[in-house]
Each structure stands twice: as C-alpha cells, then as structure tokens.
Design a protein around this motif. Structure first.
Motif, PDB file in Angstrom:
ATOM      1  N   ILE A  37       0.922  -1.353  -0.130  1.00 26.28           N
ATOM      2  CA  ILE A  37       0.048   0.172  -0.149  1.00 26.28           C
ATOM      3  C   ILE A  37       0.904   1.245   0.028  1.00 26.28           C
ATOM      4  O   ILE A  37       1.813   1.369   1.043  1.00 26.28           O
ATOM      5  N   GLU A  38       0.725   2.174  -0.892  1.00 27.29           N
ATOM      6  CA  GLU A  38       1.389   3.120  -1.010  1.00 27.29           C
ATOM      7  C   GLU A  38       0.863   4.421  -0.081  1.00 27.29           C
ATOM      8  O   GLU A  38      -0.034   4.429   0.275  1.00 27.29           O
ATOM      9  N   GLN A  39       1.789   5.401   0.165  1.00 31.57           N
ATOM     10  CA  GLN A  39       1.658   6.586   0.935  1.00 31.57           C
ATOM     11  C   GLN A  39       0.460   7.215   0.258  1.00 31.57           C
ATOM     12  O   GLN A  39       0.561   7.527  -0.907  1.00 31.57           O
ATOM     13  N   GLY A  40      -0.520   7.787   0.818  1.00 32.29           N
ATOM     14  CA  GLY A  40      -1.590   8.646   0.238  1.00 32.29           C
ATOM     15  C   GLY A  40      -2.792   7.675  -0.449  1.00 32.29           C
ATOM     16  O   GLY A  40      -3.601   8.343  -0.947  1.00 32.29           O
ATOM     17  N   ALA A  41      -2.954   6.460  -0.025  1.00 30.79           N
ATOM     18  CA  ALA A  41      -3.766   5.645  -0.737  1.00 30.79           C
ATOM     19  C   ALA A  41      -5.013   5.743   0.160  1.00 30.79           C
ATOM     20  O   ALA A  41      -4.828   5.767   1.550  1.00 30.79           O
ATOM     21  N   PHE A  42      -6.297   5.113  -0.347  1.00 31.40           N
ATOM     22  CA  PHE A  42      -7.337   4.953   0.230  1.00 31.40           C
ATOM     23  C   PHE A  42      -7.952   3.768  -0.019  1.00 31.40           C
ATOM     24  O   PHE A  42      -8.364   3.393  -1.202  1.00 31.40           O
ATOM     25  N   VAL A  43      -7.672   2.452   0.706  1.00 27.92           N
ATOM     26  CA  VAL A  43      -7.872   1.195   0.468  1.00 27.92           C
ATOM     27  C   VAL A  43      -9.054   0.839   1.477  1.00 27.92           C
ATOM     28  O   VAL A  43      -9.231   0.816   2.574  1.00 27.92           O
ATOM     29  N   ALA A  44     -10.081   0.026   0.969  1.00 31.34           N
ATOM     30  CA  ALA A  44     -11.128  -0.619   1.416  1.00 31.34           C
ATOM     31  C   ALA A  44     -10.755  -2.078   1.509  1.00 31.34           C
ATOM     32  O   ALA A  44     -10.549  -2.686   0.537  1.00 31.34           O
ATOM     33  N   VAL A  45     -10.744  -2.818   2.487  1.00 33.93           N
ATOM     34  CA  VAL A  45     -10.515  -4.100   2.805  1.00 33.93           C
ATOM     35  C   VAL A  45     -11.661  -5.045   3.205  1.00 33.93           C
ATOM     36  O   VAL A  45     -12.549  -4.560   3.969  1.00 33.93           O
ATOM     37  N   ASP A 175     -12.181   0.260  11.284  1.00 29.15           N
ATOM     38  CA  ASP A 175     -12.534  -0.931  11.385  1.00 29.15           C
ATOM     39  C   ASP A 175     -14.280  -0.567  11.120  1.00 29.15           C
ATOM     40  O   ASP A 175     -14.815  -0.264  12.215  1.00 29.15           O
ATOM     41  N   GLU A 176     -14.923  -0.839  10.036  1.00 31.61           N
ATOM     42  CA  GLU A 176     -16.340  -0.818   9.993  1.00 31.61           C
ATOM     43  C   GLU A 176     -16.744   0.464  10.577  1.00 31.61           C
ATOM     44  O   GLU A 176     -17.564   0.914  11.385  1.00 31.61           O
ATOM     45  N   PRO A 177     -16.262   1.890  10.099  1.00 31.20           N
ATOM     46  CA  PRO A 177     -16.441   3.117  10.760  1.00 31.20           C
ATOM     47  C   PRO A 177     -18.180   3.539  10.425  1.00 31.20           C
ATOM     48  O   PRO A 177     -18.346   4.465  11.158  1.00 31.20           O
ATOM     49  N   THR A 178     -18.871   3.045   9.414  1.00 33.75           N
ATOM     50  CA  THR A 178     -20.199   3.257   9.516  1.00 33.75           C
ATOM     51  C   THR A 178     -21.076   2.200   9.777  1.00 33.75           C
ATOM     52  O   THR A 178     -22.363   2.471   9.748  1.00 33.75           O
ATOM     53  N   GLY A 179     -20.770   1.313  10.571  1.00 30.77           N
ATOM     54  CA  GLY A 179     -21.402   0.250  10.744  1.00 30.77           C
ATOM     55  C   GLY A 179     -22.494   0.278  11.853  1.00 30.77           C
ATOM     56  O   GLY A 179     -23.573  -0.309  11.786  1.00 30.77           O
ATOM     57  N   VAL A 205      -6.733   2.820   5.404  1.00 32.73           N
ATOM     58  CA  VAL A 205      -7.306   1.455   5.317  1.00 32.73           C
ATOM     59  C   VAL A 205      -8.509   1.248   5.907  1.00 32.73           C
ATOM     60  O   VAL A 205      -8.423   1.328   7.129  1.00 32.73           O
ATOM     61  N   MET A 206      -9.511   1.058   5.395  1.00 35.15           N
ATOM     62  CA  MET A 206     -10.855   0.781   5.968  1.00 35.15           C
ATOM     63  C   MET A 206     -11.330  -0.649   5.643  1.00 35.15           C
ATOM     64  O   MET A 206     -11.287  -1.054   4.647  1.00 35.15           O
ATOM     65  N   VAL A 207     -11.625  -1.359   6.897  1.00 33.56           N
ATOM     66  CA  VAL A 207     -12.195  -2.592   6.590  1.00 33.56           C
ATOM     67  C   VAL A 207     -14.017  -2.313   6.444  1.00 33.56           C
ATOM     68  O   VAL A 207     -14.273  -1.616   7.644  1.00 33.56           O
ATOM     69  N   THR A 208     -14.630  -3.054   5.758  1.00 31.22           N
ATOM     70  CA  THR A 208     -16.037  -2.793   5.466  1.00 31.22           C
ATOM     71  C   THR A 208     -16.577  -4.070   4.815  1.00 31.22           C
ATOM     72  O   THR A 208     -15.812  -4.791   4.274  1.00 31.22           O
ATOM     73  N   HIS A 209     -17.864  -4.215   5.189  1.00 25.78           N
ATOM     74  CA  HIS A 209     -18.623  -5.309   4.632  1.00 25.78           C
ATOM     75  C   HIS A 209     -19.670  -4.705   3.586  1.00 25.78           C
ATOM     76  O   HIS A 209     -20.368  -5.519   2.961  1.00 25.78           O
ATOM     77  N   ALA A 211     -20.592  -2.903   0.423  1.00 23.70           N
ATOM     78  CA  ALA A 211     -20.235  -2.465  -0.846  1.00 23.70           C
ATOM     79  C   ALA A 211     -20.280  -1.001  -1.156  1.00 23.70           C
ATOM     80  O   ALA A 211     -19.368  -0.480  -1.879  1.00 23.70           O
ATOM     81  N   ASP A 212     -21.375  -0.289  -0.801  1.00 22.99           N
ATOM     82  CA  ASP A 212     -21.446   0.941  -1.190  1.00 22.99           C
ATOM     83  C   ASP A 212     -20.350   1.914  -0.417  1.00 22.99           C
ATOM     84  O   ASP A 212     -20.197   2.968  -0.921  1.00 22.99           O
ATOM     85  N   MET A 213     -20.067   1.545   0.692  1.00 23.27           N
ATOM     86  CA  MET A 213     -18.784   2.441   1.423  1.00 23.27           C
ATOM     87  C   MET A 213     -17.857   2.032   0.850  1.00 23.27           C
ATOM     88  O   MET A 213     -17.082   2.808   0.800  1.00 23.27           O
ATOM     89  N   ALA A 214     -17.367   0.647   0.309  1.00 25.79           N
ATOM     90  CA  ALA A 214     -15.989   0.156  -0.075  1.00 25.79           C
ATOM     91  C   ALA A 214     -15.990   0.918  -1.486  1.00 25.79           C
ATOM     92  O   ALA A 214     -14.669   1.357  -1.804  1.00 25.79           O
ATOM     93  N   ALA A 215     -16.903   1.349  -2.259  1.00 23.01           N
ATOM     94  CA  ALA A 215     -16.875   2.062  -3.465  1.00 23.01           C
ATOM     95  C   ALA A 215     -16.206   3.484  -3.133  1.00 23.01           C
ATOM     96  O   ALA A 215     -15.638   3.959  -4.351  1.00 23.01           O
ATOM     97  N   PHE A 216     -16.312   3.959  -2.059  1.00 21.97           N
ATOM     98  CA  PHE A 216     -15.528   5.380  -1.733  1.00 21.97           C
ATOM     99  C   PHE A 216     -14.078   5.379  -2.066  1.00 21.97           C
ATOM    100  O   PHE A 216     -13.472   6.181  -2.273  1.00 21.97           O
ATOM    101  N   ALA A 217     -13.503   4.100  -1.618  1.00 17.04           N
ATOM    102  CA  ALA A 217     -12.184   3.919  -1.750  1.00 17.04           C
ATOM    103  C   ALA A 217     -11.528   3.985  -3.240  1.00 17.04           C
ATOM    104  O   ALA A 217     -12.261   3.412  -4.135  1.00 17.04           O
ATOM    105  N   GLY A 218     -10.226   4.461  -3.525  1.00 12.68           N
ATOM    106  CA  GLY A 218      -9.482   4.051  -4.575  1.00 12.68           C
ATOM    107  C   GLY A 218      -9.258   2.731  -4.862  1.00 12.68           C
ATOM    108  O   GLY A 218      -9.063   2.549  -6.378  1.00 12.68           O
ATOM    109  N   ARG A 219      -9.012   1.897  -3.922  1.00 16.00           N
ATOM    110  CA  ARG A 219      -8.720   0.501  -4.026  1.00 16.00           C
ATOM    111  C   ARG A 219      -9.296  -0.370  -3.269  1.00 16.00           C
ATOM    112  O   ARG A 219      -9.983  -0.198  -1.925  1.00 16.00           O
TER     113      ARG A 219
END
Length: 238
Positions: A37-45, A175-179, A205-209, A211-219
């Motif tokens: 993961i590069e510096q400045g990335a927004f990643v959904a796991v 970790d599931e910040p909108t749960g 780096v954000m964990v989420t289950h 899909a609509d929240m994960a779509a905000f991430a670039g990766r």
C-alpha cells in the motif's frame, strides 16, 4: 532515459501467515498473503465474516504480528518489534477509528480527543489546542464540551475520527466506521474520510462489509478463506 525511482511503499505484506493453534487443530486465518500500500492511498478491505480481513487489519495496525512472513511499516519490520516498540509505533504513526466509537461516556468531546496526546506528555494547554483544532477539522466546532450521550451517532464518530487525527498519524485504520450509522450519516462519514485522503494525503485503510462504502475507496482488496480473492485499484485504472 533513466527509469523513475520507485518510492518505498508505506505498508508491505510479504508472504504473511497468521495461524492459531497447533497440529491438527491449527487454523490459518491468513495464508501466504502479499500486497503493498502506497503513501496517500485509500484502500477498502472487504470480505465475509471469517475471511481474514480483520486479522489483516490487526497486523496492519501493529495490534498483532505474523506467524510467518513479514509485515513492514515505513521500511521497518513491525513483526520483529517487541510490544513496547509496536506500542510506540501505534502512538506515533497510526490512528484508529472503530465501529463502536470507543469514546469515554462521561468525558467531554475535547477530552476524548486529547487522550492520545496524554501518552506523549504534552502540556494540558497544548493538548486542548490540538484537540480543538482536530474537532474543527471534522466539523464539530461548538461541540467541544458535549459528552457522547448528547451527540448523534454521526457526531460521535466524528469525535472518534478527530481523536485519531489529533496525533497527526501517517496511517488511519478504520474498522467498519459506518457500521452503526444510517445511510445518510454513513455517507457523511465517508465524504469526510475521502476529503482527508484527497486534501491532506492521509493514507486510509478501511475494513467494511458494505459494498457502497467500499466504493468510496480508490482501491479494494477482497479476502476469502484467508487469502486475497481480488485486488482492484480504481485510481490506477483512471
């Protein structure tokens, strides 16, 4: 023409395994997982329950270490650090945001946000100034002296984000910040995280289950059965 020099990734998983138990009862929560993961990335796991995403997040946040393989943070093998060194790494470089907010219920918003700075030995005056700045950053001016019970769920999560930001982390782990939030509040929190990533270059780096929240991430990195099922980098595809 010389090839451009590639910067060192912020985070590197190199053939990481995380196992529990021994012998016939051993369970592999992660199996030979590698990614950067590069510096400045927004990643959904993402991934279903038991897929390994939470285990990967715990290692990313230096809350756990690999059983085998290496996890490097800013070029240092965090898996080889002792507990004291990993605690220092978390305090200096990693901010955490959780589904349940994890705020002290009888403590005002400003004091909740100050907490990470107490461990750094900053003066009370300096802590309050930085905490006030962090609350303003998440749009909570005027709410500094409200206790969590007097705030909405979305506002409580903003306090939690301010607490994660106050120490100016290199990495924000969410970790599931909108749960616990409804759709409107969830989108507000995701818009805030997106702004922090794009305007300030904060690595998230954000964990989420969801899909609509994960779509905000670039990766998006998807886990299944302890392995990476897919790794989609939307930013690189643009």
């Amino acid at each position: 023409m010389n090839a451009p020099v590639r910067s060192t990734p912020l985070l590197v998983f190199s053939r990481v395994w995380r196992s529990y138990g021994e012998g016939d009862t051993q369970i592999h929560a992660l199996s030979d997982v590698s990614f950067e993961i590069e510096q400045g990335a927004f990643v959904a796991v993402t991934g279903p329950s038991g897929s390994g995403k939470s285990t990967a997040m715990n290692i990313l946040g230096s809350l756990d270490i690999p059983s085998r393989g290496a996890y490097c943070f800013m070029g240092n093998d965090a898996g080889r650090m002792d507990r004291v060194a990993r605690a220092e790494l978390r305090n200096r470089h990693i901010g955490f945001v959780f589904q349940g907010y994890n705020l002290l219920p009888r403590t005002k918003a400003l004091e909740n946000v100050e907490l990470p700075l107490v461990y750094r030995g900053l003066s009370a005056h300096r802590r309050r100034a930085l905490a006030g700045k962090a609350l303003a950053q998440v749009g909570l001016e005027g709410r500094e002296h409200h206790r969590p019970g007097a705030l909405s769920g979305g506002q409580q999560q903003r306090v939690a984000i301010a607490r994660a930001l106050v120490s100016e982390p290199t990495l924000l782990v969410a970790d599931e910040p909108t749960g616990n939030l409804d759709t409107e509040r969830s989108h507000e929190i995701m818009a805030l995280l997106t702004e922090l990533n794009r305007q300030q270059g904060l690595t998230i780096v954000m964990v989420t289950h969801e899909a609509d929240m994960a779509a905000f991430a670039g990766r998006q990195i998807g886990f299944r059965d302890g392995k990476i099922a897919f790794d989609t980098d939307h930013e690189a595809a643009r």
